[in-house]
Motif scaffolding. Structure first.
Motif, short mmCIF file in Angstrom:
data_model
loop_
_atom_site.label_atom_id
_atom_site.label_comp_id
_atom_site.label_asym_id
_atom_site.label_seq_id
_atom_site.Cartn_x
_atom_site.Cartn_y
_atom_site.Cartn_z
N UNK A 1 -18.13 -21.10 -21.09
CA UNK A 1 -19.06 -20.95 -22.22
C UNK A 1 -18.90 -22.10 -23.21
N UNK A 2 -17.67 -22.54 -23.42
CA UNK A 2 -17.43 -23.65 -24.36
C UNK A 2 -18.06 -24.94 -23.86
N UNK A 3 -17.80 -25.31 -22.61
CA UNK A 3 -18.32 -26.59 -22.13
C UNK A 3 -19.83 -26.55 -21.97
N UNK A 4 -20.38 -25.39 -21.64
CA UNK A 4 -21.84 -25.27 -21.54
C UNK A 4 -22.49 -25.47 -22.91
N UNK B 1 -18.01 -34.30 -34.31
CA UNK B 1 -19.36 -34.69 -33.93
C UNK B 1 -20.23 -33.52 -33.52
N UNK B 2 -19.78 -32.30 -33.83
CA UNK B 2 -20.50 -31.09 -33.42
C UNK B 2 -21.32 -30.57 -34.61
N UNK B 3 -22.63 -30.56 -34.45
CA UNK B 3 -23.50 -30.14 -35.55
C UNK B 3 -23.47 -28.61 -35.71
N UNK B 4 -24.11 -28.14 -36.79
CA UNK B 4 -23.98 -26.74 -37.22
C UNK B 4 -24.38 -25.73 -36.15
N UNK B 5 -25.46 -25.99 -35.41
CA UNK B 5 -25.95 -24.97 -34.47
C UNK B 5 -24.97 -24.78 -33.31
N UNK B 6 -24.47 -25.87 -32.72
CA UNK B 6 -23.50 -25.72 -31.64
C UNK B 6 -22.17 -25.22 -32.18
N UNK B 7 -21.79 -25.66 -33.39
CA UNK B 7 -20.54 -25.20 -33.99
C UNK B 7 -20.57 -23.68 -34.19
N UNK B 8 -21.70 -23.18 -34.65
CA UNK B 8 -21.84 -21.73 -34.88
C UNK B 8 -21.68 -20.97 -33.57
N UNK B 9 -22.26 -21.51 -32.49
CA UNK B 9 -22.14 -20.86 -31.17
C UNK B 9 -20.70 -20.89 -30.68
N UNK B 10 -20.02 -22.02 -30.83
CA UNK B 10 -18.63 -22.12 -30.39
C UNK B 10 -17.74 -21.13 -31.14
N UNK B 11 -17.96 -21.01 -32.43
CA UNK B 11 -17.17 -20.08 -33.23
C UNK B 11 -17.45 -18.64 -32.80
N UNK B 12 -18.71 -18.35 -32.52
CA UNK B 12 -19.07 -17.00 -32.05
C UNK B 12 -18.39 -16.69 -30.72
N UNK B 13 -18.30 -17.67 -29.83
CA UNK B 13 -17.60 -17.49 -28.55
C UNK B 13 -16.13 -17.19 -28.81
#
Length: 201
Positions: free
Chosen positions: A112-115, A169-181
C-alpha cells in the motif's frame, strides 16, 4: 532459464534498484539470485530470505506474523494458464515469459505504501521518496544479506502530520493517504494477521 525466471520473479519485490529494504544479488558460485526483504509487522521487524537453491527462511521479532501470512516469494503456488494468443506478439511473450512465476509477499502494508508513493509522479521521484522515508522512519535490521532498512514503521507514519512529509517531496494528498495507511496498521484487529482482511481495509 532458471536464473532468468527466478530473477524476474524476485525483482518485482524491489521498488527501484536502490531499494534499501531489499537486496537481490547473484550467488558467487552458482550465480543464481539470492534475495532478502525486510518487513514491519505489529510484533516488530522481520526479514524473509530466498537462497540460491530457492529455500525460504524468515527471522526477526515479527517472524511469527510473517509465517502466519504464508508468503510465497518464489511463486511456487502460482499456476500459469496457457493463453490462446490472437496476436503474434502475445504468442512470443507467452513463449519467452510464460515460465515466469508471480510471487506473493503477502505484505499488504508495504504494498500500500509503495503504490501510494508511485501515484502522480515519475518513477525516479517515487523511488527516491521511498528511500528517504525508509531511512527516516524505518530502522536498520541485520539480515543474511547484511544490514538493511525496514519500511517505515506504521506507528511512525501514523503520528505524522501531512506537512511533515513534505520534506521528502510528498505533497499533502499522498501524505494524507500514507498517514491513513499507518493508522490502519496500528489499530488492533484481525487484519494485522490476515493479508486478505488487510487488503479489504
Amino acid at each position: 532459464m532458471l536464473f532468468r525466471s527466478l530473477i524476474h520473479t524476485l525483482r518485482a519485490f524491489r521498488f527501484g534498484a536502490g531499494d534499501p529494504t531489499v537486496r537481490l544479488t547473484p550467488h558467487p558460485v552458482s550465480c543464481l539470485p539470492t534475495f532478502t526483504s525486510t518487513m514491519a509487522t505489529k510484533s516488530g521487524t522481520a526479514w524473509i530470505s530466498v537462497s540460491a537453491t530457492g529455500g525460504v527462511s524468515v527471522d526477526g521479532s515479527g517472524k511469527s506474523h510473517v509465517h502466519a501470512w504464508n508468503p510465497d516469494p518464489t511463486g511456487v503456488n502460482d499456476t500459469f494458464v496457457s493463453l490462446d494468443p490472437a496476436h503474434h506478439i502475445v504468442d512470443r511473450l507467452q513463449r519467452d515469459f510464460g515460465h515466469v512465476r508471480i510471487g506473493a509477499s503477502r505484505d499488504v502494508y508495504r504494498a500500500a505504501l509503495v503504490a501510494t508513493l508511485g501515484q502522480r509522479i515519475t518513477a525516479a521521484e517515487a523511488v527516491n521518496q521511498w528511500r528517504r522515508l525508509c531511512f527516516a522512519l524505518g530502522e536498520p535490521i541485520d539480515t543474511p544479506a547484511g544490514v538493511l532498512q525496514t519500511p517505515p514503521a506504521p506507528e511512525n507514519l501514523a503520528q505524522m502530520a501531512p506537512y511533515q512529509l513534505h520534506r521528502f517531496g510528498i505533497e499533502a494528498s499522498r501524505a494524507t493517504t500514507l498517514i491513513a495507511i499507518g493508522k490502519v496498521f496500528t489499530r488492533a484487529g484481525a487484519h494485522l494477521d490476515s493479508p486478505d482482511l488487510a487488503f479489504r481495509r
